[in-house]
Design a protein around this motif. Structure first.
Motif, short mmCIF file in Angstrom:
data_model
loop_
_atom_site.label_atom_id
_atom_site.label_comp_id
_atom_site.label_asym_id
_atom_site.label_seq_id
_atom_site.Cartn_x
_atom_site.Cartn_y
_atom_site.Cartn_z
N ARG A 1 0.84 -0.88 0.36
CA ARG A 1 0.25 0.14 -0.44
C ARG A 1 0.72 0.85 0.04
NH1 ARG A 1 -4.82 0.58 4.96
NH2 ARG A 1 -5.09 3.34 3.85
N ALA A 2 2.28 1.61 0.93
CA ALA A 2 2.22 2.86 0.98
C ALA A 2 3.62 2.11 -0.90
CB ALA A 2 3.54 2.31 2.29
N SER A 3 3.82 1.36 -0.02
CA SER A 3 5.06 1.46 -1.48
C SER A 3 4.04 1.98 -3.11
CB SER A 3 5.61 0.48 -2.00
OG SER A 3 4.76 -1.14 -2.30
N LEU A 4 2.85 1.27 -3.66
CA LEU A 4 1.97 2.29 -4.26
C LEU A 4 2.27 3.34 -4.37
CD1 LEU A 4 0.15 1.13 -7.06
CD2 LEU A 4 -1.76 0.69 -5.07
N ILE A 5 1.32 4.14 -3.28
CA ILE A 5 1.06 5.62 -2.76
C ILE A 5 2.19 6.06 -3.38
CG2 ILE A 5 0.90 7.48 -0.91
CD1 ILE A 5 -0.38 5.43 0.01
N GLU A 6 3.66 5.58 -2.94
CA GLU A 6 5.60 6.77 -3.29
C GLU A 6 5.71 6.20 -4.36
OE1 GLU A 6 8.09 4.51 -0.83
OE2 GLU A 6 7.04 5.20 1.43
N GLU A 7 5.19 5.18 -5.24
CA GLU A 7 5.46 5.08 -6.50
C GLU A 7 4.34 5.59 -7.81
OE1 GLU A 7 4.59 1.46 -10.63
OE2 GLU A 7 4.40 1.18 -7.97
N HIS A 28 -2.17 3.20 -14.37
CA HIS A 28 -1.93 2.77 -13.76
C HIS A 28 -3.45 1.71 -12.57
CE1 HIS A 28 2.51 3.20 -11.83
NE2 HIS A 28 2.49 4.19 -12.80
N GLN A 29 -4.88 2.82 -12.95
CA GLN A 29 -5.44 2.23 -11.61
C GLN A 29 -6.04 1.51 -13.19
OE1 GLN A 29 -8.60 4.02 -13.35
NE2 GLN A 29 -10.12 4.30 -11.63
N ARG A 30 -5.55 1.31 -14.73
CA ARG A 30 -5.90 -0.11 -15.57
C ARG A 30 -4.86 -1.45 -14.75
NH1 ARG A 30 -10.40 -0.73 -16.81
NH2 ARG A 30 -10.39 -2.44 -15.99
N ARG A 31 -3.87 -0.98 -14.55
CA ARG A 31 -3.00 -1.84 -14.62
C ARG A 31 -3.74 -2.63 -13.00
NH1 ARG A 31 2.80 -0.47 -12.80
NH2 ARG A 31 1.12 -0.18 -10.57
N GLU A 32 -4.03 -1.80 -11.87
CA GLU A 32 -4.23 -2.56 -10.76
C GLU A 32 -5.33 -3.13 -10.78
OE1 GLU A 32 -2.34 -2.72 -7.91
OE2 GLU A 32 -0.21 -2.12 -9.57
N TRP A 33 -6.36 -2.38 -11.24
CA TRP A 33 -8.08 -2.92 -10.96
C TRP A 33 -8.05 -4.97 -12.15
CZ3 TRP A 33 -11.70 0.94 -12.68
CH2 TRP A 33 -12.14 1.68 -12.22
N ASP A 34 -6.65 -4.86 -12.77
CA ASP A 34 -6.20 -5.68 -14.06
C ASP A 34 -6.02 -7.46 -12.88
OD1 ASP A 34 -7.74 -4.53 -16.32
OD2 ASP A 34 -5.92 -4.71 -17.61
N LEU A 54 -9.19 -3.05 -3.78
CA LEU A 54 -9.50 -1.33 -5.02
C LEU A 54 -9.48 0.26 -4.57
CD1 LEU A 54 -12.61 -3.43 -6.07
CD2 LEU A 54 -10.75 -2.54 -7.72
N SER A 55 -10.06 0.00 -3.17
CA SER A 55 -10.05 0.63 -1.80
C SER A 55 -8.50 1.30 -2.30
CB SER A 55 -10.24 0.71 -0.65
OG SER A 55 -11.17 0.38 -0.99
N TYR A 56 -7.61 0.74 -1.98
CA TYR A 56 -5.85 0.92 -1.69
C TYR A 56 -5.82 1.59 -2.84
CZ TYR A 56 -5.20 -2.03 2.29
OH TYR A 56 -5.49 -2.55 3.62
N VAL A 57 -5.65 1.15 -4.16
CA VAL A 57 -6.03 2.23 -5.07
C VAL A 57 -6.71 2.75 -4.98
CG1 VAL A 57 -6.06 1.73 -7.63
CG2 VAL A 57 -5.04 -0.77 -7.12
#
Length: 105
Positions: A1-7, A28-34, A54-57
């Motif tokens: 979660r934190a690493s996704l926010i940082e990235e 990024h949203q599409r990639r994470e949803w996939d 989904l909430s984390y994204v």
């Protein structure tokens, strides 16, 4: 979660303009949803795990966007100061199914 926010924040801040930042966040949203959808169906993840991811994204996207908007606003108009002399802050309210742990691709 934190690493996704940082990235996402680092990449969003590095984008050359708002349109590039928007495209980056949508990619990024599409990639994470996939990735989440694959995990839900192929790995038999629970609904709770799916909703949480989904909430984390959504949180990561909003955090990175808020950081960029704050930076750009401070650069354009200066850092806001509260009447008592302390640094002003702002709040981002996001309503919708993703932030509430609800499924919604």
């Amino acid at each position: 979660r934190a690493s996704l926010i940082e990235e996402l924040t680092a990449e969003t801040l590095a984008a050359i303009d708002d349109l590039a930042a928007k495209k980056l966040l949508l990619r990024h949203q599409r990639r994470e949803w996939d990735r989440i959808a694959f995990g839900q169906f192929a790995r038999q993840r629970s609904g709770y795990e799916t909703y949480q991811q989904l909430s984390y994204v959504a949180e990561a996207i909003l955090q990175s966007l808020a950081t960029r908007v704050w930076r750009d606003a401070c650069n354009k108009w200066g850092k806001p100061i509260h009447p008592n002399g302390r640094d002003a802050r702002f709040c981002l309210l996001a309503f919708g199914p993703l932030g509430g742990g609800h499924q919604g691709y």
